[in-house]
Design an enzyme around this catalytic site. Structure first.
Site, PDB file in Angstrom:
ATOM      1  N   HIS A 243       0.820  -1.227   0.000  1.00 53.09           N
ATOM      2  CA  HIS A 243       0.000   0.000   0.000  1.00 53.09           C
ATOM      3  C   HIS A 243       0.851   1.274   0.000  1.00 53.09           C
ATOM      4  CE1 HIS A 243      -3.456  -2.481   1.276  1.00 53.09           C
ATOM      5  NE2 HIS A 243      -2.702  -2.970   2.232  1.00 53.09           N
TER       6      HIS A 243
HETATM    7  C1  BDR Z   1      -3.108   0.864   5.342  1.00 51.41           C
HETATM    8  O1  BDR Z   1      -3.321   0.417   6.673  1.00 51.41           O
HETATM    9  C2  BDR Z   1      -2.136  -0.081   7.215  1.00 51.41           C
HETATM   10  O2  BDR Z   1      -2.355  -1.347   7.747  1.00 51.41           O
HETATM   11  C3  BDR Z   1      -1.095  -0.074   6.134  1.00 51.41           C
HETATM   12  O3  BDR Z   1       0.165   0.318   6.664  1.00 51.41           O
HETATM   13  C4  BDR Z   1      -1.615   0.942   5.146  1.00 51.41           C
HETATM   14  O4  BDR Z   1      -1.161   2.234   5.458  1.00 51.41           O
HETATM   15  C5  BDR Z   1      -3.836  -0.066   4.399  1.00 51.41           C
HETATM   16  O5  BDR Z   1      -5.204  -0.080   4.671  1.00 51.41           O
END
Ligand code: BDR
Ligand code: CA
Length: 313
Positions: A243
């Site tokens: 992500h």
């Molecule tokens: C986001 O939530 C976190 O768990 C990850 O680091 C990312 O920023 C994804 O939904």
């Protein structure tokens, strides 16, 4: 390319870690003014520790790291150990950090730094809940003009939710903060789940990190090994979505991404859909367009960039 001044606001998190490494590996394009930590994936004490461990792994102990808000603006903290493990950075066995945390609060650092800069020259890169950024904007509205762009990971439209049926984690943890940021008037680029779920670390891509045979390459491979077990099980996907590195990659290679300039509003009231990013993708309202909402990525180009830059560390 002119060197872009950035502040990374983060809650590491394995994917945050890779986003930070990508920024630190790219000093020709990115000037990292500081790393500000927030409570999110794990509590603040751990995110502030993890950020320093990553700077040390990268050999960049010169970057100042600040601790910020330890809870969302108006609700209890929700964490994600079920995804990231107890430490937030499970996977590699990294040493305890030696570099110290700055004394200054992250929000004060953000305010002070932006005030020192000329209009429209600092890019904010939020990779976690938006609590620090919203707090800074509320306390010092004059700094909003100093922002060149906010490039953030958060939200979803077609993919909808990953922490509730309708909300993405970063926005869900602090919807009130997200609402403040999306209404701030600063130019915003959003990396929602719609795009990050197309940035999957498949086995060959992870093996390319491991094959670097450097401490960084091996640690990245170990982090994604750990991180992917959750998503593979949940989505049946070919690997973990990286992500947060989408944010840093966008700064380096915007041409790898495409999206639409649309209106995005945050649900802050409903118990059922709290933290939903209500994205007017089809332009069915007259609400003002406040964000570039990314939907597509050249995933091979993204992983080629990541591997090439990890090799530099
Ligand atoms: C986001 O939530 C976190 O768990 C990850 O680091 C990312 O920023 C994804 O939904
Ligand atoms: Ca994150």
């Amino acid at each position: 390319m002119t060197r872009r001044k950035i502040i990374i606001d983060t809650d590491p998190g394995q994917d945050d870690a890779v986003a930070i490494l990508l920024a630190l590996a790219s000093p020709e394009e990115l000037d990292v003014l500081g790393i500000t930590c927030v409570a999110g994936n794990v509590p603040l004490a751990l995110t502030a520790k993890n950020a320093r461990m990553i700077c040390e792994l990268a050999g960049h102990t010169d970057v100042p790291v600040f601790a910020g808000c330890d809870r969302p603006l108006g609700r209890d903290l929700v964490t994600a150990e079920h995804v990231h493990g107890k430490t937030g950075l499970d996977g590699p066995d990294l040493p305890e950090p030696k570099m110290s945390l700055q004394d200054q609060h992250a929000v004060d650092f953000i305010i002070e730094t932006l005030r020192q800069q000329t209009t429209g020259t600092v890019t904010l890169c939020p990779l976690g809940p938006l609590t620090n950024i919203a707090t800074a904007f509320e306390r010092a509205p004059d700094i909003v003009d100093k922002v060149q762009e906010i490039v953030l990971m958060g939200g979803a439209y077609f993919e909808v939710g990953n922490i509730t049926p309708t909300a993405e984690f970063n926005i869900y943890v602090d919807p009130q903060a997200a609402d403040i940021v999306f209404k701030s008037g600063a130019p915003i680029v959003v990396m929602p789940l719609d795009v990050t779920h197309k940035a999957l670390v498949t086995t060959p891509r992870n093996e390319a990190f491991r094959a670097l045979s450097t401490p960084v390459g091996i640690a990245v491979a170990q982090m994604t090994d750990f991180f992917e077990r959750f998503d593979k099980q949940k989505y049946g996907s070919a690997g973990a979505p990286l992500h947060d590195p989408c944010v840093t990659a966008y700064l380096l290679r915007p041409e790898l991404f495409s999206g639409r300039q649309i209106n995005v509003e945050i649900e802050t009231q409903s118990e059922l859909t709290l933290g939903m990013t209500v994205a007017d993708w089809w332009g069915v309202t007259d609400r003002p367009k406040n964000a570039l909402f990314i939907g597509e990525i050249d995933a091979d180009g993204f992983f080629a960039l990541l591997t090439e830059r990890m090799a530099r560390l």
